[in-house]
Design a protein around this motif. Sequence first.
Motif, mmCIF file in Angstrom:
data_model
loop_
_atom_site.group_PDB
_atom_site.id
_atom_site.type_symbol
_atom_site.label_atom_id
_atom_site.label_comp_id
_atom_site.label_asym_id
_atom_site.label_seq_id
_atom_site.Cartn_x
_atom_site.Cartn_y
_atom_site.Cartn_z
ATOM 1 N N GLN A 226 0.833 -1.200 0.000
ATOM 2 C CA GLN A 226 0.000 0.000 0.000
ATOM 3 C C GLN A 226 0.870 1.253 0.000
ATOM 4 O OE1 GLN A 226 -3.458 0.053 -0.252
ATOM 5 N NE2 GLN A 226 -3.033 2.225 -0.632
ATOM 6 N N LEU A 227 2.014 1.186 0.685
ATOM 7 C CA LEU A 227 2.960 2.311 0.675
ATOM 8 C C LEU A 227 3.410 2.625 -0.747
ATOM 9 C CD1 LEU A 227 4.978 4.251 2.216
ATOM 10 C CD2 LEU A 227 6.607 2.346 2.084
ATOM 11 N N VAL A 228 3.702 1.578 -1.514
ATOM 12 C CA VAL A 228 4.132 1.769 -2.909
ATOM 13 C C VAL A 228 3.053 2.495 -3.703
ATOM 14 C CG1 VAL A 228 4.715 0.577 -5.054
ATOM 15 C CG2 VAL A 228 5.677 -0.222 -2.870
ATOM 16 N N LEU A 229 1.807 2.058 -3.549
ATOM 17 C CA LEU A 229 0.695 2.687 -4.270
ATOM 18 C C LEU A 229 0.503 4.146 -3.836
ATOM 19 C CD1 LEU A 229 -1.903 -0.233 -4.161
ATOM 20 C CD2 LEU A 229 -0.512 0.488 -6.113
ATOM 21 N N ASP A 230 0.617 4.398 -2.527
ATOM 22 C CA ASP A 230 0.437 5.765 -2.017
ATOM 23 C C ASP A 230 1.544 6.694 -2.499
ATOM 24 O OD1 ASP A 230 -1.869 5.084 -0.664
ATOM 25 O OD2 ASP A 230 -0.832 4.601 1.213
ATOM 26 N N MET A 231 2.759 6.187 -2.583
ATOM 27 C CA MET A 231 3.871 6.998 -3.095
ATOM 28 C C MET A 231 3.687 7.290 -4.587
ATOM 29 S SD MET A 231 5.987 7.908 -0.751
ATOM 30 C CE MET A 231 6.475 7.484 0.919
ATOM 31 N N LEU B 293 5.820 0.805 -10.813
ATOM 32 C CA LEU B 293 5.144 1.784 -9.953
ATOM 33 C C LEU B 293 6.147 2.761 -9.340
ATOM 34 C CD1 LEU B 293 2.726 -0.700 -8.155
ATOM 35 C CD2 LEU B 293 2.116 0.951 -9.937
ATOM 36 N N ASP B 294 7.279 2.951 -10.028
ATOM 37 C CA ASP B 294 8.330 3.884 -9.602
ATOM 38 C C ASP B 294 8.941 3.513 -8.257
ATOM 39 O OD1 ASP B 294 8.126 5.392 -11.886
ATOM 40 O OD2 ASP B 294 6.686 6.807 -11.044
ATOM 41 N N THR B 295 8.977 2.223 -7.950
ATOM 42 C CA THR B 295 9.659 1.739 -6.752
ATOM 43 C C THR B 295 10.770 0.788 -7.176
ATOM 44 O OG1 THR B 295 7.747 1.940 -5.275
ATOM 45 C CG2 THR B 295 9.425 0.350 -4.654
ATOM 46 N N GLN B 296 11.993 1.127 -6.790
ATOM 47 C CA GLN B 296 13.150 0.302 -7.123
ATOM 48 C C GLN B 296 13.624 -0.413 -5.867
ATOM 49 O OE1 GLN B 296 13.928 0.120 -10.334
ATOM 50 N NE2 GLN B 296 12.379 1.689 -10.762
ATOM 51 N N VAL B 297 13.829 -1.723 -5.978
ATOM 52 C CA VAL B 297 14.241 -2.539 -4.839
ATOM 53 C C VAL B 297 15.614 -3.142 -5.123
ATOM 54 C CG1 VAL B 297 13.699 -4.533 -3.381
ATOM 55 C CG2 VAL B 297 11.843 -3.105 -4.291
#
Length: 466
Positions: A65-70, A100-104
């Motif tokens: 959910q954090l990923v979606l909110d960011m 979703l613009d999140t890089q891990v």
Amino acid sequence: MKILHTSDWHLGQHFMGKSRRDEHRAFIDWLLVLVGKENIDAVIVAGDIFDTGSPPSYAREMYHQLVLDMKARACQLVIVAGNHDSVSMLNESKSLLSYLDTQVSSQANLDDIEAHVIPLMNKQGEIAAWVCAVPYLRPKDVMKSLSGQSEQDKKIGLMQHISDFYQQVYLLAREKNKTLKMPVPIIGTGHLTAMGGQASESVRDLYVGTLEALPTSVFPAFDYLALGHIHRAQAITKDGRFRYSGSPIPLSFDELGREKTLVILDTDLFVEELEEKELPVMGDLFASGPEENKIEPIKLVNIPMFQPMASLKGSLKEVTKQLNEKGLVEGVKPGQTLWLEVTIIADDYLSDVQKRIMEVIDDKPIELLRVMRKSTLEKRADVFESRQTLSELTVGDVFEKSLQTNLDIEQEDAKTLTKLFHVCLAEMEESQNGLSDDVEAIENAHSEKTNKNSEENDESHEEEQE
């Protein structure tokens, strides 16, 4: 652009049998408001996003959910793995989250250094910073073990391999910077124990192979280094360039003495400095300038405490008095309870300590999570056990802590000793200043003599040539 640095969330943690779910949810809600208020462009989580390799389902839901909110706030998210995180678990959704613009960055990959250099984009869609996303480094990820090596050889070899890995990632970022019209800041990450960091009891001893802590010389010349693993927010370099953000919530009772913070890095100073120069050379976010005009590139933001906690220490009589003070439960909201730790200091063994404390808090919104007993001798050792490095303590601080270890000294005697100490300290500093002047005079005289001899030798040499 503005980059937010945080770490050590430990989603899914259970603290002495208590779930931290509500605290983490409250923190994330607060963080999302801050991202909008401060116009944050990117968030870096420097390791230990989860508390275990198999976090509970609600912790995974919070994560996604954090990923979606960011994403909804047009804020990039960079997550690097810590020693608590599972590589395989983070990899499960890694590819999907990249859309979703999140890089891990879950694991060091010597065969794909490119994967560790992540561009951060500003609101105009231009590259505004590079992140050298280095996760927790396991020895097997950066080196191969050789038989017959001594313990010291292993330490030196591992440190060299870690340094080499950081240098490879940094140099690739430098090369990418050369392709831009104007270079941008290079931000490093790390999840490890660096020399100078102060730990707390909630920090698991982290040994990178056989290394207890790494010197700052291992790291390249990053414009900023976002560190994780140590739960106390602190800088490990004088200019604040290399820094631990600390955990957002207290993960142990001994973390209650300091404010919890996160870091906001503003790279606009970097751009302004470059624009003043004719050539596109590297700038310096932390360059020293006139103090009256200097603007700090970082801002520390205090994080509210979402779960009231307290640690009381003293004799049973002293603790009972503290428990009856109104201020102890003032910050407790309806529906909440104060999580309490009590340390009773007494030479005599009291078998009914917990029962007597429970009687005092019976009508109060307090949950007693831990009761410990210590003798006065143990207290003396604890008082002097400083979790600060000597570089952060003044001579006066050390003297004061030494006084506190001696419980036999009366208060008036302590005041007298402190006064005499400061007199002696002032005389010693004055003497040292005089000695420094003498040493400087001797060095200057020696330098003049050396220069004179050098000139005479040159003249003699010229005469011989003639």
